[in-house]
Enzyme design. Structure first.
Site, mmCIF file in Angstrom:
data_model
loop_
_atom_site.group_PDB
_atom_site.id
_atom_site.type_symbol
_atom_site.label_atom_id
_atom_site.label_comp_id
_atom_site.label_asym_id
_atom_site.label_seq_id
_atom_site.Cartn_x
_atom_site.Cartn_y
_atom_site.Cartn_z
ATOM 1 N N GLU A 1 92.135 23.334 69.495
ATOM 2 C CA GLU A 1 93.137 22.910 70.476
ATOM 3 C C GLU A 1 94.106 21.899 69.881
ATOM 4 O OE1 GLU A 1 93.687 24.448 73.162
ATOM 5 O OE2 GLU A 1 91.896 25.679 73.005
ATOM 6 N N HIS B 1 97.052 23.578 68.421
ATOM 7 C CA HIS B 1 98.130 23.808 69.391
ATOM 8 C C HIS B 1 98.948 22.526 69.587
ATOM 9 C CE1 HIS B 1 97.070 27.834 70.602
ATOM 10 N NE2 HIS B 1 95.868 27.483 71.026
#
Length: 719
Positions: free
Chosen positions: A502, A505
Site C-alpha cells: 500500500e 501506492h
C-alpha cells in the site's frame, strides 16, 4: 429542441437555482467543505466537518460545476485548449472536495448518517456526471480540439489531455442519440444506487457474521493477546464472558492458520464463505445479478459485446482475449502446484491422526492454512508465530517501510500530532524530499473497525496538480486487528507485505509531478496501477531493510540470522495456494463481465453460475476456494469490474522490474531516483507501457513472474 434537451436544461436550471439561496445561509458561510482547507497542504479539517455539511456542499458543488460547464459549452469564442480543456480541469472543485471526503470516510469510518447520504446521493451524483458528460455543446468543443490536436502546437501532455477528455466523453455516451442517452442516464442512476446498497450490505454482513465463541478453550492456538482481543470484542457487543472472532472480507480468515479446534475452523470458514448468500437482509445476489445485467446493457449501448470488452479497451491489456490467454496460461500450473501441496498436507494430516490413533479426515478449505503452517515449520524450521514478535507495527512502518523509502528515494518522515484525525489511532506524517522541501502529508490508518470496509487501500485526500497548486495528502488503510490496550500490534508476514504494497501506492501519489489533475498520481490504467505498489513489496524482505526493522518488540534484538535465512528460503512456499485463490477470483470477475446482456443469470442462479465457472476453468479444487466469492467480491462491484486480473497482469511488470533493480545494485539512490523520474512522477501523463519501457529498458517478460511463483508452464501453454 428535443424533450431530453429540455429536461437537461431544466435539471441544470434547478441546480443553479439553489446557488443564491445557499449562498445566503449561515450554514453555508460556516461550511468548511466549500473552501479549500486552511491546514497545511489543504489537509482535511476532520474535526470541523460535520455530517450535516455534506448535503449542502454536494448540492452547491453540483450546481457550481454545472454553471462552470455551461459557461464552457456556451462560450462564443472558438474552442481552445485553455478555454475548454483547462477550464474543464478547473471545474467542480467544491464537488470534488465534498464527495471525495464523503466517500473516503464511507470506506474508512462509516456511520448511519454517511450511509444515508450515500444512498440519497448515489443516483443524483450519477445524474450530475451524465449532465456533464452528455452535454452536446461541450462534446462539440472537445471534439473540435480532438480533430486538430496535432496542429495546435501543444506539449505532449496537453495533447494527451485532449485525448483523455475526448475518450471519457465518448465512453460516457456523448455520441449516442437522445433515446440512447436517456437509457444511459437511467442505467447509471440505477447502477449507482445498487452499488451503494451492495457496499452497505457487505459491511453489515461482515459485522453480523462475526463468530461468537463460548469458551477460551475453543480458542487454543491463538496467542494470549488475540484471546484478550476476542474477549474485548465480545464485551463491546455486550456478550461478557464470551469471545468474538471478527471476519475480514476475504474467504479465508487469519485465525484459520492458528486455531487447533477443527470444528471452530469449519464454523469460521463457512460463516465467511456464506456471506451475501444466506437469504437474510444483507443478501447481495440480486444486487450482483442486476449490476452485471446493467453493465452488459450499457456496454451494448456503447457498441461493445460485453462489459469486459468495454473496460479492457481502455486498459493496457486492450482485449478480453489477451486477459483470458494470460489467466489460462497460468491456471493449470497454479492448480497443479496447489494440488501437489494439498497432497503433501493430506499426508501430514494422515500422519498426525495416525500418531493420535484417530481416524484421518480429508483436507478441507478450513484446514489448509493450519496445516500449511505445520508444513512450513517442518520444511523450513519456523512458523508465522516465530516471526510476529519481530514484526511490531510502528517499527515495521517507520524502520521498514519509511527506511526503505529513505534509502531508495532520500525521503524523510516526521510524525506530527497537531493535525486532526477521524479516529484516535491514526498517525500522520510530514514527508520531505532529500533537499528538505515538503513532498506530501501521509496518513496511516492501520486498524480494523466495524465502521471500516474490508481489505487494504490507498487514497488521495488531496491530489497533486501544478495547475491547481496542490501538493498531495495520501492515506493508506489496512485492516489489522487492534490488540487490547497496552499490548503491541504484532503483524503477520502477509500484513507486513501489505504494508509495503500500500505504501507503493502512496509513493505513486506522493511523487506525482504533473500539471493537470486528470493525470495525478495513480490516474493510470487499472491493470497498471498495481505495478508500482507491487514493486515496493520487494523491499519487505530485502536483507538490509529487514534487518533494520525485524527486531524483537520486547528486547530490541534483531531477528536471528538463521530465522531470517529461513524466511528468505521459504519465499515460494504455498505459492500454489496463493496463485490459485487469486486466479480463480480473477476468472470469476472475467466470466461475469464477459456475459452478454441477455446471458446474465438471475439472483437464484448466482452461486450455480459461480460453481460452473470454477469447474469449467479448472478451479474446482475445494481446499482452495476463490479469495473472494461473488456475493462479497467488493472489488468487482467497484472500480475493478473486469479488472481484478490487474494484480497478476501488473505482477508480470513488477517481477521484471525487480530483476532490473537487482541487476543494477538494488537499494540504491540512483535506482530510486531513476524510477521516480521515469515512472512514479509521471502519473497518467504518458502511455503506461511506454513508462515501463522507459524505466526498465525493454518489453515485459513473463519468465521472472513464473520463477518467483515457482510455476512452470506446459509447452502448449507457453506464450
Amino acid at each position: 429542441m428535443t424533450k431530453n434537451n429540455k429536461l437537461s436544461l431544466l435539471f441544470a436550471a434547478a441546480a443553479l437555482a439553489v446557488l443564491p439561496a445557499l449562498a445566503q445561509t449561515p450554514a453555508e458561510r460556516s461550511n468548511p467543505l466549500l473552501v479549500p482547507s486552511p491546514l497545511p497542504l489543504q489537509y482535511p479539517q476532520f474535526d470541523q466537518v460535520r455530517d450535516g455539511d455534506f448535503a449542502p456542499a454536494l448540492d452547491l458543488g453540483m450546481a457550481q460545476q454545472l454553471q462552470e460547464i455551461e459557461a464552457i459549452a456556451a462560450n462564443p469564442a472558438a474552442p481552445s485548449f485553455d478555454n475548454t480543456i483547462v477550464a474543464m480541469e478547473r471545474s467542480g472543485r467544491v464537488l470534488a472536495r465534498a464527495s471525495g471526503l464523503l466517500f473516503s470516510l464511507l470506506g474508512a469510518d462509516s456511520n448511519p448518517a454517511r450511509q444515508k447520504l450515500q444512498a440519497d446521493y448515489a443516483a443524483r451524483l450519477a445524474a450530475h456526471r451524465d449532465a456533464v458528460a452528455l452535454n452536446p455543446k461541450l462534446y462539440a468543443r472537445v471534439d473540435a480540439l480532438y480533430q486538430k490536436r496535432e496542429q495546435l502546437g501543444l506539449a505532449p501532455d496537453q495533447v494527451r489531455l485532449i485525448e483523455r477528455h475526448h475518450r471519457n466523453l465518448v465512453r460516457a455516451g456523448a455520441q449516442l442519440d437522445e433515446a440512447q442517452k436517456t437509457r444511459m442516464r437511467a442505467i447509471n442512476a440505477e447502477l449507482a444506487t445498487v452499488a451503494a446498497r451492495f457496499n452497505q450490505n457487505v459491511l453489515a454482513e461482515v459485522n453480523d457474521s462475526a463468530l461468537v465463541v463460548d469458551t477460551a478453550a475453543e480458542l487454543a492456538g491463538l496467542s494470549d493477546e488475540q484471546i484478550a482481543a476476542a474477549a474485548a470484542a465480545a464485551k463491546a457487543r455486550q456478550l461478557d464472558g464470551k469471545y468474538v472472532i471478527a471476519l475480514l472480507n476475504t474467504t479465508t480468515q487469519p485465525a484459520l492458520a492458528q486455531l487447533e479446534n477443527r470444528a471452530l475452523r469449519e464454523r469460521i470458514y463457512k460463516a465467511a464463505s456464506a456471506r451475501g448468500s444466506r437469504g437474510n437482509a444483507f443478501d447481495t445476489r440480486a444486487l450482483v445479478a442486476r449490476t452485471a445485467a446493467l453493465r452488459a446493457e450499457r456496454a451494448r449501448l456503447l457498441g461493445f459485446a460485453t462489459h469486459a470488452d468495454f473496460v479492457l479497451k481502455d486498459e493496457t491489456a486492450k482485449s478480453a482475449t489477451a486477459v483470458n490467454t494470460l489467466l489460462r496460461q497460468l491456471a493449470p500450473a497454479a492448480v497443479a502446484s496447489a494440488r501437489r501441496d494439498g497432497a503433501e498436507l493430506q499426508r501430514l494430516i494422515d500422519q498426525e491422526q495416525a500418531a493420535k490413533q484417530q481416524p484421518s479426515f480429508e483436507l478441507a478449505a478450513w484446514d489448509w492454512a493450519f496445516y500449511a503452517e505445520k508444513l512450513r515449520a517442518a520444511k523450513y524450521g519456523f512458523d508465522q508465530s516465530q516471526l510476529k514478535p519481530y514484526l511490531e507495527l510502528k517499527n515495521v512502518l517507520e524502520n521498514g517501510v519509511f527506511y526503505a523509502a529513505g534509502q531508495l528515494y532520500g525521503l524523510k518522515f516526521r510524525q506530527r500530532h497537531d493535525l486532526p484525525v477521524y479516529q484516535a489511532d491514526i498517525s500522520v506524517y510530514d514527508v520531505f524530499n532529500a533537499d528538505g522541501s515538503q513532498l506530501a502529508i501521509f496518513i496511516a490508518d492501520m486498524y480494523a473497525r466495524p465502521s471500516k470496509r474490508g481489505g487494504a487501500w490507498a487514497n488521495a485526500y488531496v491530489a497533486q496538480s501544478a495547475l491547481l497548486e496542490q501538493k498531495p495528502v495520501i492515506a493508506n488503510h489496512l485492516n489489522i486487528p487492534k490488540p487490547p490496550a497496552g499490548t503491541p500490534t504484532l503483524l503477520t508476514w502477509d500484513e507486513v507485505n501489505t504494508l509495503f504494497h500500500e505504501f507503493g501506492h502512496a509513493l505513486h501519489g506522493m511523487f506525482s509531478d504533473v500539471r493537470y489533475p486528470s493525470f495525478a498520481g495513480t490516474s493510470v490504467p487499472r491493470d497498471f496501477v498495481e505495478y508500482p505498489s507491487q514493486v515496493n513489496e520487494m523491499w519487505a524482505d530485502w536483507p538490509s531493510v529487514l534487518a533494520n526493522y525485524a527486531k524483537h518488540y520486547k528486547t530490541g534484538e534483531a531477528m536471528p540470522r538463521a530465522l531470517l535465512d529461513k524466511v528468505l528460503a521459504a519465499q515460494q512456499f504455498n505459492q500454489g495456494y496463493a496463485t490459485t485463490e487469486y486466479l480463480s477470483a480473477a476468472v470469476l470477475d472475467q466470466r461475469w463481465h464477459q456475459l452478454g446482456a441477455d446471458e446474465v443469470p438471475g439472483a437464484d442462479a448466482v452461486m450455480a453460475f459461480e460453481a460452473r465457472v470454477l469447474k469449467e476453468e479448472g478451479f474446482d479444487y475445494a481446499p482452495v476456494p476463490p479469495r473472494y466469492r461473488t456475493p462479497y467480491f467488493s472489488h468487482i462491484m467497484g472500480g475493478y469490474a473486469a479488472g481484478y486480473y490487474a494484480y497478476i497482469w501488473s505482477e508480470v511488470l513488477d517481477a521484471d522490474t525487480v530483476e532490473w533493480f537487482k541487476a543494477h545494485g538494488g537499494l540504491q539512490r540512483a535506482n530510486g531516483d531513476a524510477f521516480r523520474a521515469k515512472l512514479l512522477s509521471q502519473g497518467g501523463s504518458q502511455d503506461a507501457m511506454q513508462l515501463f519501457r522507459n524505466a526498465v529498458g525493454h518489453e515485459p517478460r513473463i519468465e521472472p513472474l513464473l520463477q518467483r511463483r515457482g510455476l512452470v508452464l506446459t509447452p502448449a501453454a507457453k506464450p
